[in-house]
Design an enzyme around this catalytic site. Structure first.
Site, PDB file in Angstrom:
ATOM      1  N   ASN A  92       0.809  -1.233   0.000  1.00  0.00           N
ATOM      2  CA  ASN A  92       0.000   0.000   0.000  1.00  0.00           C
ATOM      3  C   ASN A  92       0.838   1.277   0.000  1.00  0.00           C
ATOM      4  OD1 ASN A  92       0.726  -0.423   2.663  1.00  0.00           O
ATOM      5  ND2 ASN A  92      -1.249   0.203   3.498  1.00  0.00           N
TER       6      ASN A  92
ATOM      7  N   PRO B 185      10.262  -6.527  -0.738  1.00  0.00           N
ATOM      8  CA  PRO B 185       9.033  -5.755  -0.950  1.00  0.00           C
ATOM      9  C   PRO B 185       7.850  -6.690  -1.239  1.00  0.00           C
ATOM     10  CG  PRO B 185      10.379  -5.689  -2.929  1.00  0.00           C
ATOM     11  CD  PRO B 185      11.154  -6.487  -1.911  1.00  0.00           C
ATOM     12  N   ALA B 186       6.656  -6.141  -1.235  1.00  0.00           N
ATOM     13  CA  ALA B 186       5.464  -6.935  -1.559  1.00  0.00           C
ATOM     14  C   ALA B 186       5.525  -7.386  -3.013  1.00  0.00           C
ATOM     15  CB  ALA B 186       4.209  -6.099  -1.325  1.00  0.00           C
TER      16      ALA B 186
ATOM     17  N   GLU C 214       4.379  -3.264  12.328  1.00  0.00           N
ATOM     18  CA  GLU C 214       3.288  -2.315  12.059  1.00  0.00           C
ATOM     19  C   GLU C 214       2.190  -3.125  11.414  1.00  0.00           C
ATOM     20  OE1 GLU C 214       3.505   0.731  13.022  1.00  0.00           O
ATOM     21  OE2 GLU C 214       5.641   1.194  13.096  1.00  0.00           O
TER      22      GLU C 214
ATOM     23  N   CYS D 155      -3.461   1.279   6.735  1.00  0.00           N
ATOM     24  CA  CYS D 155      -3.760   0.734   8.055  1.00  0.00           C
ATOM     25  C   CYS D 155      -4.206   1.822   9.023  1.00  0.00           C
ATOM     26  CB  CYS D 155      -2.566  -0.034   8.598  1.00  0.00           C
ATOM     27  SG  CYS D 155      -1.050   0.899   8.447  1.00  0.00           S
TER      28      CYS D 155
ATOM     29  N   GLU E 196       8.110   3.901  14.291  1.00  0.00           N
ATOM     30  CA  GLU E 196       8.913   4.268  13.125  1.00  0.00           C
ATOM     31  C   GLU E 196       8.828   5.771  12.906  1.00  0.00           C
ATOM     32  OE1 GLU E 196       8.937   0.209  10.455  1.00  0.00           O
ATOM     33  OE2 GLU E 196       7.532   1.785   9.874  1.00  0.00           O
TER      34      GLU E 196
HETATM   35  P1  ADP Z   1      -1.565  -8.307   2.475  1.00  0.00           P
HETATM   36  O1  ADP Z   1      -2.547  -9.393   2.749  1.00  0.00           O
HETATM   37  O2  ADP Z   1      -2.111  -6.956   2.604  1.00  0.00           O
HETATM   38  O3  ADP Z   1      -0.783  -8.481   1.225  1.00  0.00           O
HETATM   39  P2  ADP Z   1       0.574  -9.453   4.007  1.00  0.00           P
HETATM   40  O4  ADP Z   1       0.822  -9.362   5.468  1.00  0.00           O
HETATM   41  O5  ADP Z   1       0.219 -10.797   3.453  1.00  0.00           O
HETATM   42  O6  ADP Z   1      -0.532  -8.379   3.699  1.00  0.00           O
HETATM   43  O7  ADP Z   1       1.809  -8.919   3.190  1.00  0.00           O
HETATM   44  C1  ADP Z   1       2.770  -7.998   3.669  1.00  0.00           C
HETATM   45  C2  ADP Z   1       4.155  -8.488   3.320  1.00  0.00           C
HETATM   46  O8  ADP Z   1       4.377  -9.722   3.997  1.00  0.00           O
HETATM   47  C3  ADP Z   1       4.380  -8.766   1.851  1.00  0.00           C
HETATM   48  O9  ADP Z   1       5.690  -8.396   1.514  1.00  0.00           O
HETATM   49  C4  ADP Z   1       4.202 -10.261   1.770  1.00  0.00           C
HETATM   50  O10 ADP Z   1       4.883 -10.852   0.673  1.00  0.00           O
HETATM   51  C5  ADP Z   1       4.824 -10.696   3.072  1.00  0.00           C
HETATM   52  N1  ADP Z   1       4.414 -12.029   3.554  1.00  0.00           N
HETATM   53  C6  ADP Z   1       3.258 -12.678   3.357  1.00  0.00           C
HETATM   54  N2  ADP Z   1       3.278 -13.893   3.946  1.00  0.00           N
HETATM   55  C7  ADP Z   1       4.493 -14.026   4.540  1.00  0.00           C
HETATM   56  C8  ADP Z   1       5.145 -15.058   5.303  1.00  0.00           C
HETATM   57  N3  ADP Z   1       4.553 -16.203   5.579  1.00  0.00           N
HETATM   58  N4  ADP Z   1       6.403 -14.814   5.748  1.00  0.00           N
HETATM   59  C9  ADP Z   1       7.026 -13.640   5.465  1.00  0.00           C
HETATM   60  N5  ADP Z   1       6.465 -12.651   4.755  1.00  0.00           N
HETATM   61  C10 ADP Z   1       5.225 -12.816   4.292  1.00  0.00           C
END
Ligand code: ADP
Length: 482
Positions: free
Chosen positions: A156, A180-181, A254, A288, A462
């Site tokens: 986001n 990153p996501a 966070e 958030c 942060e």
């Molecule tokens: P959203 O559902 O909004 O995408 P997430 O918490 O799943 O929120 O995602 C936030 C970040 O956490 C992203 O970078 C995602 O790839 C990562 N993520 C998701 N699942 C895991 C996991 N099991 N371990 C580590 N990172 C994760």
């Protein structure tokens, strides 16, 4: 069609490790407004995650020995490059994330502000001398960088969640590994390219894309990594915290919110409407700290609903690169499903649609900005963060009732209220169980103020000078025999 960038070399398709671009681009990055693929990035896993840590560890030995001024100057150059490339970074962000271009450029400025702030703070990390407890002793408190830090960030805020973690870490002498996501890797990799151009040495920042679970587990369990910073959902935050326990790591989390937005009868209603617009509809409701529950005192309820609804009706929905767009697409179809489910649930229990309430005729990932009135606490929206353009409005009678409603959640990130009575302002602000309280404002995020939550919304802060603490270990030097 390629993105119309002034500098196309900012669009990367490889990971940035030890100052080099590595990996084979395989996973597509999708524009949520159009469904088109705008690029590909590598799918790294546990092996590459561990390699990145080794590079960060080597770099730490050199970086932590540099003077604060040297680190500060390099951060400052990174900041300058981010500002100089605002247009391109904004375009990349809108293309992969969907937020309107003006908002994307605003995020670039916000992201850069952390780099600037911590470039300045880098030179003010002072230790302490404590008056000794015995005449022949001296007590010195020394502040040292914690070591290699990991960051896992959400889609986001593709730029700001990275700089808010990396810049304090780098400022005090830590080095970083970042994931990153998967939805928004291109902004992150463009930031890495700018860090490279700024002259930040190889290995200080490493950014890899790929399989979240094995990468996260590797970093959480790696003995060399001393801090894991995460912004994202509460379930993943809990998982990372549990994994990090294996090596007694410090964590900064966070997580989710369920922000209340309270309008009291002594509020400036026009100002409250403005604040609610900013808090609710920024990033299409996908933050958030977005108002998730709007509580309005009964004597001003109807006036607020009328004025607020008029403003929401005027919002222009569309592809964020087009001029005049206020609301872009949601990040993915599942996000639209969630908003729709919350609306359906509320309507089945007696809520009323003031505007919106359905998918936009633009289709795909677009949802109409929605206002519901007559919302009650038995509805799904009360318990769950919608993370979309839905504003549910509740009616309340007394100050005590508003506080009770606002605190009735396991989350405690941002909260907001509007009112002018000074006694009430202190009573309510002190009673709200939240890390942040916006009073007569709908915005709480800035580089100079501490951002973070209580309860299940997270750990640590942060931004601001408090944001340095996560990355510092306090060392006692007890001198005897003097
Ligand atoms: P959203 O559902 O909004 O995408 P997430 O918490 O799943 O929120 O995602 C936030 C970040 O956490 C992203 O970078 C995602 O790839 C990562 N993520 C998701 N699942 C895991 C996991 N099991 N371990 C580590 N990172 C994760």
């Amino acid at each position: 069609t390629p993105l119309p960038l002034k500098d196309p070399s900012l669009l990367k398709s490889q990971c940035y490790v030890n100052g080099e671009w590595v990996g084979t681009p395989v996973d597509p990055v999708i524009n949520p407004a159009t469904g088109q693929t705008i690029g590909h990035v590598p799918r790294f896993g546990a092996k590459e995650a561990a390699e990145a840590v080794e590079h960060a560890d080597k770099a730490f030995r050199l970086w932590s020995k540099k003077t604060a001024k040297e680190r500060s100057n390099l951060l400052r150059k990174w900041f300058d490059l981010m500002i100089a490339n605002t247009d391109d970074l904004g375009l990349i962000m809108t293309a992969e994330q969907g937020k309107p271009l003006a908002e994307a450029k605003g995020e670039v400025a916000y992201a850069a502000s952390f780099v600037e702030f911590f470039a300045e703070e880098a030179r003010r990390v002072y230790g302490d001398i404590i008056p000794q407890h015995r005449p022949d002793h001296r007590i010195l408190v020394h502040k040292q960088p914690i070591g290699v830090c990991a960051a896992i960030t959400p889609w986001n805020f593709p730029a700001a969640m990275i700089t808010r973690k990396c810049s304090p870490a780098i400022a005090v002498g830590c080095t970083m590994v970042v994931k990153p996501a998967p939805e928004t890797p291109l902004t992150a990799l463009a930031l890495a390219e700018l860090a490279h151009r700024a002259g930040i040495p190889a290995g200080v920042i490493n950014i890899i894309t790929g399989d979240a679970a094995p990468i996260g587990k590797t970093w959480c369990e790696h003995p060399t990594v001393r801090f894991v910073g995460f912004t994202g959902s509460t379930p993943v935050g809990k998982l990372l915290m549990a994994q990090a326990a294996s090596t007694v790591k410090r964590v900064g989390l966070e997580l989710g919110g369920n922000a209340p937005f309270i309008v009291f009868d002594d509020a400036d209603i026009d100002a409250a409407v403005e604040g609610a617009m900013v808090s609710k509809y920024r990033n299409m409701g996908q933050t958030c700290v977005c108002a998730n529950r709007i509580f309005v005192q009964e004597s001003v309820h109807d006036a607020f609903v009328e004025k607020f609804t008029a403003r929401v009706k005027a919002l222009k929905v569309g592809n964020g690169v087009e001029p005049g767009i206020d609301q872009g697409p949601l990040i993915k179809p599942a996000a639209v499903d969630k908003v729709e489910a919350h609306v359906k649930d509320a309507l089945s229990k007696g809520a009323k649609v003031e505007t919106g309430g359905k998918r936009s005729e633009l289709g795909h990932t677009f949802f109409e900005p929605t206002v519901l009135s007559g919302v009650t606490t038995d509805m799904l929206v009360t318990r769950e963060e919608t993370f979309g353009p839905l504003a549910p409005i509740y009616r309340f009678k007394t100050e005590e009732e508003a506080i009770q409603l606002a605190n009735a959640t396991q989350f405690g990130l941002a909260s907001y209220f509007y009112g002018r009575d000074i006694g009430r302002i202190f009573r309510v602000a002190e009673a709200l169980e939240y890390g942040m309280v916006g009073i007569n404002t709908g915005l709480v995020g800035t580089d100079v103020a501490p951002f973070g939550g209580v309860k299940e919304s997270g750990l640590g802060r942060e931004g601001s000078h408090y944001g340095l603490d996560e990355f510092i270990e306090i060392k006692l030097m007890m001198l005897g025999g003097i």
